[in-house]
Write a protein that holds these residues in place. Structure first.
Motif, PDB file in Angstrom:
ATOM      1  N   ALA A  33       1.995  32.455  12.333  1.00 36.52           N
ATOM      2  CA  ALA A  33       1.735  32.690  10.913  1.00 36.52           C
ATOM      3  C   ALA A  33       2.607  33.870  10.512  1.00 36.52           C
ATOM      4  CB  ALA A  33       0.270  32.985  10.652  1.00 36.52           C
ATOM      5  N   GLU A  34       3.282  33.728   9.386  1.00 35.01           N
ATOM      6  CA  GLU A  34       4.169  34.764   8.868  1.00 35.01           C
ATOM      7  C   GLU A  34       3.572  35.268   7.564  1.00 35.01           C
ATOM      8  OE1 GLU A  34       8.120  32.685  10.806  1.00 35.01           O
ATOM      9  OE2 GLU A  34       7.727  32.424   8.645  1.00 35.01           O
ATOM     10  N   ILE A  35       3.232  36.546   7.552  1.00 30.77           N
ATOM     11  CA  ILE A  35       2.471  37.119   6.452  1.00 30.77           C
ATOM     12  C   ILE A  35       3.154  38.389   5.968  1.00 30.77           C
ATOM     13  CG2 ILE A  35       0.224  38.101   5.800  1.00 30.77           C
ATOM     14  CD1 ILE A  35      -0.892  36.340   8.190  1.00 30.77           C
ATOM     15  N   THR A  36       3.202  38.553   4.656  1.00 29.37           N
ATOM     16  CA  THR A  36       3.706  39.789   4.068  1.00 29.37           C
ATOM     17  C   THR A  36       2.563  40.463   3.328  1.00 29.37           C
ATOM     18  OG1 THR A  36       5.915  38.859   3.818  1.00 29.37           O
ATOM     19  CG2 THR A  36       5.411  40.813   2.512  1.00 29.37           C
ATOM     20  N   VAL A  37       2.262  41.696   3.719  1.00 30.35           N
ATOM     21  CA  VAL A  37       1.220  42.497   3.092  1.00 30.35           C
ATOM     22  C   VAL A  37       1.909  43.561   2.252  1.00 30.35           C
ATOM     23  CG1 VAL A  37      -0.685  44.103   3.494  1.00 30.35           C
ATOM     24  CG2 VAL A  37      -0.405  42.097   4.975  1.00 30.35           C
ATOM     25  N   THR A  38       1.479  43.697   1.009  1.00 35.10           N
ATOM     26  CA  THR A  38       2.000  44.726   0.120  1.00 35.10           C
ATOM     27  C   THR A  38       0.913  45.763  -0.111  1.00 35.10           C
ATOM     28  OG1 THR A  38       3.467  43.168  -0.973  1.00 35.10           O
ATOM     29  CG2 THR A  38       2.982  45.200  -2.161  1.00 35.10           C
ATOM     30  N   LYS A  39       1.231  47.008   0.189  1.00 35.17           N
ATOM     31  CA  LYS A  39       0.285  48.114   0.005  1.00 35.17           C
ATOM     32  C   LYS A  39       0.473  48.703  -1.386  1.00 35.17           C
ATOM     33  CE  LYS A  39      -1.044  52.606   1.917  1.00 35.17           C
ATOM     34  NZ  LYS A  39      -0.805  53.579   3.000  1.00 35.17           N
ATOM     35  N   LEU A  40      -0.642  48.845  -2.102  1.00 33.34           N
ATOM     36  CA  LEU A  40      -0.638  49.511  -3.396  1.00 33.34           C
ATOM     37  C   LEU A  40      -1.203  50.911  -3.209  1.00 33.34           C
ATOM     38  CD1 LEU A  40      -2.044  46.594  -5.584  1.00 33.34           C
ATOM     39  CD2 LEU A  40       0.340  47.292  -5.337  1.00 33.34           C
ATOM     40  N   GLU A  41      -0.733  51.839  -3.995  1.00 32.71           N
ATOM     41  CA  GLU A  41      -1.241  53.209  -3.924  1.00 32.71           C
ATOM     42  C   GLU A  41      -2.664  53.244  -4.459  1.00 32.71           C
ATOM     43  OE1 GLU A  41       0.230  55.694  -2.349  1.00 32.71           O
ATOM     44  OE2 GLU A  41       1.811  54.247  -1.889  1.00 32.71           O
ATOM     45  N   GLY A  42      -3.506  54.036  -3.827  1.00 31.14           N
ATOM     46  CA  GLY A  42      -4.878  54.183  -4.282  1.00 31.14           C
ATOM     47  C   GLY A  42      -5.850  53.331  -3.494  1.00 31.14           C
ATOM     48  N   ALA A  43      -7.052  53.237  -4.037  1.00 30.00           N
ATOM     49  CA  ALA A  43      -8.108  52.452  -3.410  1.00 30.00           C
ATOM     50  C   ALA A  43      -8.971  51.859  -4.514  1.00 30.00           C
ATOM     51  CB  ALA A  43      -8.952  53.328  -2.493  1.00 30.00           C
TER      52      ALA A  43
END
Length: 139
Positions: A113-123
């Motif tokens: 499985a090829e997955i791209t995770v994008t992190k956003l600033e904050g919570a």
């Protein structure tokens, strides 16, 4: 599972026998991702998908087995009670080229499985909305 960071993106590979949500959760805890999104594709041989029954406020689940392509997987990352909270949907194609999908409860990789995770600033936290019966974003 292996991954590499590129700015605020993480490109990951989930290996045979591994469960996708477990590995995304592991990445999020290790890299302190509290808010983000992810997309992916690959192959699996077992998955549990669901549909939220709004009238009864419960998820109906179905286990799918056999060779399947993950034709589309999309989700978001937030938190509930301070813990990582993953909300993912998946479309799966079987040997007859029939597509099934829904809320992803589990998905076990058969090839990759090829997955791209994008992190956003904050919570962003979630809280149970008793009227709707779902954990909703709290702004």
């Amino acid at each position: 599972m292996e991954y590499k960071k590129f700015g605020n993106h993480y490109v990951m590979r989930v290996d045979p026998g591994e469960e996708i949500l477990e590995k995304i959760g592991e990445l999020c805890r290790k890299e302190e991702i509290r808010l983000g999104s992810a997309v992916g594709l690959g192959a699996c041989d077992r998955a549990v998908v669901g549909l939220f029954d709004t009238g009864n406020k419960v998820y109906k689940k179905k286990e799918l087995t056999g060779p399947m392509e993950i034709t589309s997987m999309v989700g978001n990352i937030s938190a509930k009670d301070g813990e990582t909270y993953l909300h993912f949907h998946v479309n799966l194609c079987d040997e007859e080229m029939r597509v099934s999908g829904g809320h992803m409860n589990a998905c076990y990789v058969s090839a990759t499985a090829e997955i791209t995770v994008t992190k956003l600033e904050g919570a962003l936290e979630r809280k149970m909305d008793e009227e709707i019966g779902l954990n909703l974003y709290q702004f």
